[in-house]
Design a protein around this motif. Structure first.
Motif, PDB file in Angstrom:
ATOM      1  N   MET A   1       0.850  -1.190   0.000  1.00  0.00           N
ATOM      2  CA  MET A   1       0.000   0.000   0.000  1.00  0.00           C
ATOM      3  C   MET A   1       0.885   1.239   0.000  1.00  0.00           C
ATOM      4  SD  MET A   1      -2.950  -1.419   0.048  1.00  0.00           S
ATOM      5  CE  MET A   1      -4.046  -0.054   0.373  1.00  0.00           C
ATOM      6  N   PRO A   2       0.480   2.300  -0.705  1.00  0.00           N
ATOM      7  CA  PRO A   2       1.244   3.556  -0.619  1.00  0.00           C
ATOM      8  C   PRO A   2       1.215   4.090   0.810  1.00  0.00           C
ATOM      9  CG  PRO A   2      -0.785   3.871  -1.863  1.00  0.00           C
ATOM     10  CD  PRO A   2      -0.685   2.401  -1.570  1.00  0.00           C
ATOM     11  N   PRO A   3       2.284   4.809   1.229  1.00  0.00           N
ATOM     12  CA  PRO A   3       2.368   5.267   2.620  1.00  0.00           C
ATOM     13  C   PRO A   3       1.194   6.138   3.042  1.00  0.00           C
ATOM     14  CG  PRO A   3       4.399   5.747   1.416  1.00  0.00           C
ATOM     15  CD  PRO A   3       3.438   5.167   0.432  1.00  0.00           C
ATOM     16  N   SER A   4       0.545   6.767   2.075  1.00  0.00           N
ATOM     17  CA  SER A   4      -0.551   7.674   2.419  1.00  0.00           C
ATOM     18  C   SER A   4      -1.898   6.944   2.577  1.00  0.00           C
ATOM     19  CB  SER A   4      -0.695   8.734   1.325  1.00  0.00           C
ATOM     20  OG  SER A   4      -0.949   8.093   0.094  1.00  0.00           O
ATOM     21  N   ALA A   5      -1.939   5.645   2.212  1.00  0.00           N
ATOM     22  CA  ALA A   5      -3.226   4.944   2.250  1.00  0.00           C
ATOM     23  C   ALA A   5      -3.672   4.732   3.696  1.00  0.00           C
ATOM     24  CB  ALA A   5      -3.093   3.586   1.562  1.00  0.00           C
ATOM     25  N   PRO A   6      -5.000   4.708   3.920  1.00  0.00           N
ATOM     26  CA  PRO A   6      -5.498   4.524   5.299  1.00  0.00           C
ATOM     27  C   PRO A   6      -5.017   3.213   5.919  1.00  0.00           C
ATOM     28  CG  PRO A   6      -7.287   5.071   3.782  1.00  0.00           C
ATOM     29  CD  PRO A   6      -6.061   4.892   2.947  1.00  0.00           C
ATOM     30  N   THR A   7      -4.763   2.206   5.071  1.00  0.00           N
ATOM     31  CA  THR A   7      -4.364   0.904   5.598  1.00  0.00           C
ATOM     32  C   THR A   7      -2.858   0.680   5.513  1.00  0.00           C
ATOM     33  OG1 THR A   7      -4.903   0.050   3.426  1.00  0.00           O
ATOM     34  CG2 THR A   7      -6.560  -0.258   5.150  1.00  0.00           C
ATOM     35  N   ALA A   8      -2.083   1.733   5.238  1.00  0.00           N
ATOM     36  CA  ALA A   8      -0.633   1.573   5.139  1.00  0.00           C
ATOM     37  C   ALA A   8      -0.078   0.995   6.432  1.00  0.00           C
ATOM     38  CB  ALA A   8       0.011   2.924   4.843  1.00  0.00           C
ATOM     39  N   ALA A   9       0.861   0.036   6.272  1.00  0.00           N
ATOM     40  CA  ALA A   9       1.540  -0.612   7.406  1.00  0.00           C
ATOM     41  C   ALA A   9       0.616  -1.515   8.216  1.00  0.00           C
ATOM     42  CB  ALA A   9       2.192   0.418   8.324  1.00  0.00           C
ATOM     43  N   HIS A  10      -0.594  -1.756   7.720  1.00  0.00           N
ATOM     44  CA  HIS A  10      -1.486  -2.702   8.390  1.00  0.00           C
ATOM     45  C   HIS A  10      -1.612  -3.950   7.515  1.00  0.00           C
ATOM     46  CE1 HIS A  10      -3.158   0.062  11.459  1.00  0.00           C
ATOM     47  NE2 HIS A  10      -2.914   0.980  10.540  1.00  0.00           N
ATOM     48  N   ASP A  11      -1.916  -5.082   8.160  1.00  0.00           N
ATOM     49  CA  ASP A  11      -2.319  -6.245   7.381  1.00  0.00           C
ATOM     50  C   ASP A  11      -3.715  -5.973   6.832  1.00  0.00           C
ATOM     51  OD1 ASP A  11      -0.048  -7.647   7.842  1.00  0.00           O
ATOM     52  OD2 ASP A  11      -0.839  -8.758   9.556  1.00  0.00           O
ATOM     53  N   VAL A  12      -3.901  -6.247   5.561  1.00  0.00           N
ATOM     54  CA  VAL A  12      -5.202  -5.991   4.956  1.00  0.00           C
ATOM     55  C   VAL A  12      -5.914  -7.323   4.745  1.00  0.00           C
ATOM     56  CG1 VAL A  12      -6.435  -5.018   2.991  1.00  0.00           C
ATOM     57  CG2 VAL A  12      -4.347  -3.925   3.829  1.00  0.00           C
ATOM     58  N   ARG A  13      -7.054  -7.475   5.374  1.00  0.00           N
ATOM     59  CA  ARG A  13      -7.825  -8.702   5.213  1.00  0.00           C
ATOM     60  C   ARG A  13      -8.724  -8.577   3.990  1.00  0.00           C
ATOM     61  NH1 ARG A  13     -11.588  -9.490   8.829  1.00  0.00           N
ATOM     62  NH2 ARG A  13     -11.668 -11.712   8.410  1.00  0.00           N
ATOM     63  N   LEU A  14      -8.872  -9.658   3.288  1.00  0.00           N
ATOM     64  CA  LEU A  14      -9.757  -9.656   2.127  1.00  0.00           C
ATOM     65  C   LEU A  14     -10.589 -10.946   2.142  1.00  0.00           C
ATOM     66  CD1 LEU A  14     -10.602  -8.077  -0.345  1.00  0.00           C
ATOM     67  CD2 LEU A  14      -8.733  -9.145  -1.619  1.00  0.00           C
ATOM     68  N   PRO A  15     -11.565 -10.997   3.030  1.00  0.00           N
ATOM     69  CA  PRO A  15     -12.376 -12.214   3.148  1.00  0.00           C
ATOM     70  C   PRO A  15     -13.330 -12.367   1.970  1.00  0.00           C
ATOM     71  CG  PRO A  15     -13.150 -10.543   4.704  1.00  0.00           C
ATOM     72  CD  PRO A  15     -11.949  -9.965   4.008  1.00  0.00           C
ATOM     73  N   CYS A  16     -13.852 -13.587   1.802  1.00  0.00           N
ATOM     74  CA  CYS A  16     -14.815 -13.838   0.736  1.00  0.00           C
ATOM     75  C   CYS A  16     -16.130 -13.134   1.045  1.00  0.00           C
ATOM     76  CB  CYS A  16     -15.099 -15.330   0.620  1.00  0.00           C
ATOM     77  SG  CYS A  16     -13.761 -16.238  -0.124  1.00  0.00           S
ATOM     78  N   ALA A  17     -16.789 -12.678   0.000  1.00  0.00           N
ATOM     79  CA  ALA A  17     -18.120 -12.098   0.181  1.00  0.00           C
ATOM     80  C   ALA A  17     -19.122 -13.193   0.548  1.00  0.00           C
ATOM     81  CB  ALA A  17     -18.553 -11.393  -1.099  1.00  0.00           C
ATOM     82  N   LYS A  18     -18.869 -14.401   0.042  1.00  0.00           N
ATOM     83  CA  LYS A  18     -19.827 -15.487   0.219  1.00  0.00           C
ATOM     84  C   LYS A  18     -19.527 -16.291   1.478  1.00  0.00           C
ATOM     85  CE  LYS A  18     -21.697 -19.472  -2.196  1.00  0.00           C
ATOM     86  NZ  LYS A  18     -21.805 -20.171  -3.482  1.00  0.00           N
ATOM     87  N   VAL A  19     -20.586 -16.668   2.190  1.00  0.00           N
ATOM     88  CA  VAL A  19     -20.445 -17.604   3.304  1.00  0.00           C
ATOM     89  C   VAL A  19     -20.721 -18.999   2.746  1.00  0.00           C
ATOM     90  CG1 VAL A  19     -21.331 -18.305   5.560  1.00  0.00           C
ATOM     91  CG2 VAL A  19     -21.126 -15.868   4.997  1.00  0.00           C
ATOM     92  N   LEU A  20     -19.694 -19.832   2.710  1.00  0.00           N
ATOM     93  CA  LEU A  20     -19.866 -21.164   2.136  1.00  0.00           C
ATOM     94  C   LEU A  20     -20.795 -21.995   3.024  1.00  0.00           C
ATOM     95  CD1 LEU A  20     -16.342 -22.310   0.849  1.00  0.00           C
ATOM     96  CD2 LEU A  20     -18.153 -21.095  -0.342  1.00  0.00           C
TER      97      LEU A  20
END
Ligand SMILES: Cc1cc2nc3c(=O)[nH]c(=O)nc-3n(C[C@H](O)[C@H](O)[C@H](O)COP(=O)(O)O)c2cc1C
Length: 147
Positions: A1-20
């Protein structure tokens, strides 16, 4: 992530939209933690070291490893969660005559961190009618594979 992004230096989670399993009210319905997962590649077509590395990587990344149709090997048991793929040869859940055994499948799933099943109805690029691995493999104990 660029240093200016709100999530910079954080782990970014990207879970599935669907609940299997939610649509059918499954008891163990769940939302996969990641939309990026490890596609099915059987032990036998990949070495034990490769399966081990992928499984440990799945644990680190919080994603799922698909076993591929070659069964669930000891190398799949390194902390990573699994999608068990059931292919045309039923590797890992065959009875003594080579037929599908629901009891064996239940035992297998109960004894490993399997979060989902994938049923492979047909065969793609492998030889013949499918369910064939290019050669026999052995694991560290000297036992042959697939079971
Ligand atoms: C070594 C190897 C083994 C594979 N074994 C399986 C398998 O057991 N079951 C399956 O559905 N796909 C299997 N595949 C196909 C992959 O899951 C994937 O669909 C395919 O490699 C295409 O993705 P890619 O373009 O990122 O390689 C295998 C692929 C590779 C390279």
């Amino acid at each position: 992530m660029p240093p200016s992004a709100p999530t910079a230096a954080h782990d970014v989670r990207l879970p599935c939209a669907k609940v299997l399993g939610a649509a059918r009210g499954r008891a163990k319905a769940f939302r996969p933690e990641s939309v990026v997962n490890i596609s099915g590649m059987s032990f036998g077509s990949l070495s034990g070291n490769a399966i081990t590395a992928l499984n440990k990587g799945a644990a680190l990344a919080g994603c799922l490893q698909n076993t591929g149709e070659g069964g669930l090997s000891p190398y799949h048991r390194n902390g990573g969660e699994l999608v068990f793929q059931l292919g045309t040869a039923y590797f890992g859940c065959r009875d003594e005559h080579g037929r599908f055994s629901l009891d064996r499948l239940k035992d297998l799933v109960a004894g490993a961190p399997v979060r989902a099943l994938e049923i492979k109805l047909s065969q793609g690029a492998k030889p013949s009618l499918g369910g064939l691995l290019p050669g026999a493999a052995t694991w560290a104990s000297g036992r042959s594979w697939p079971p």
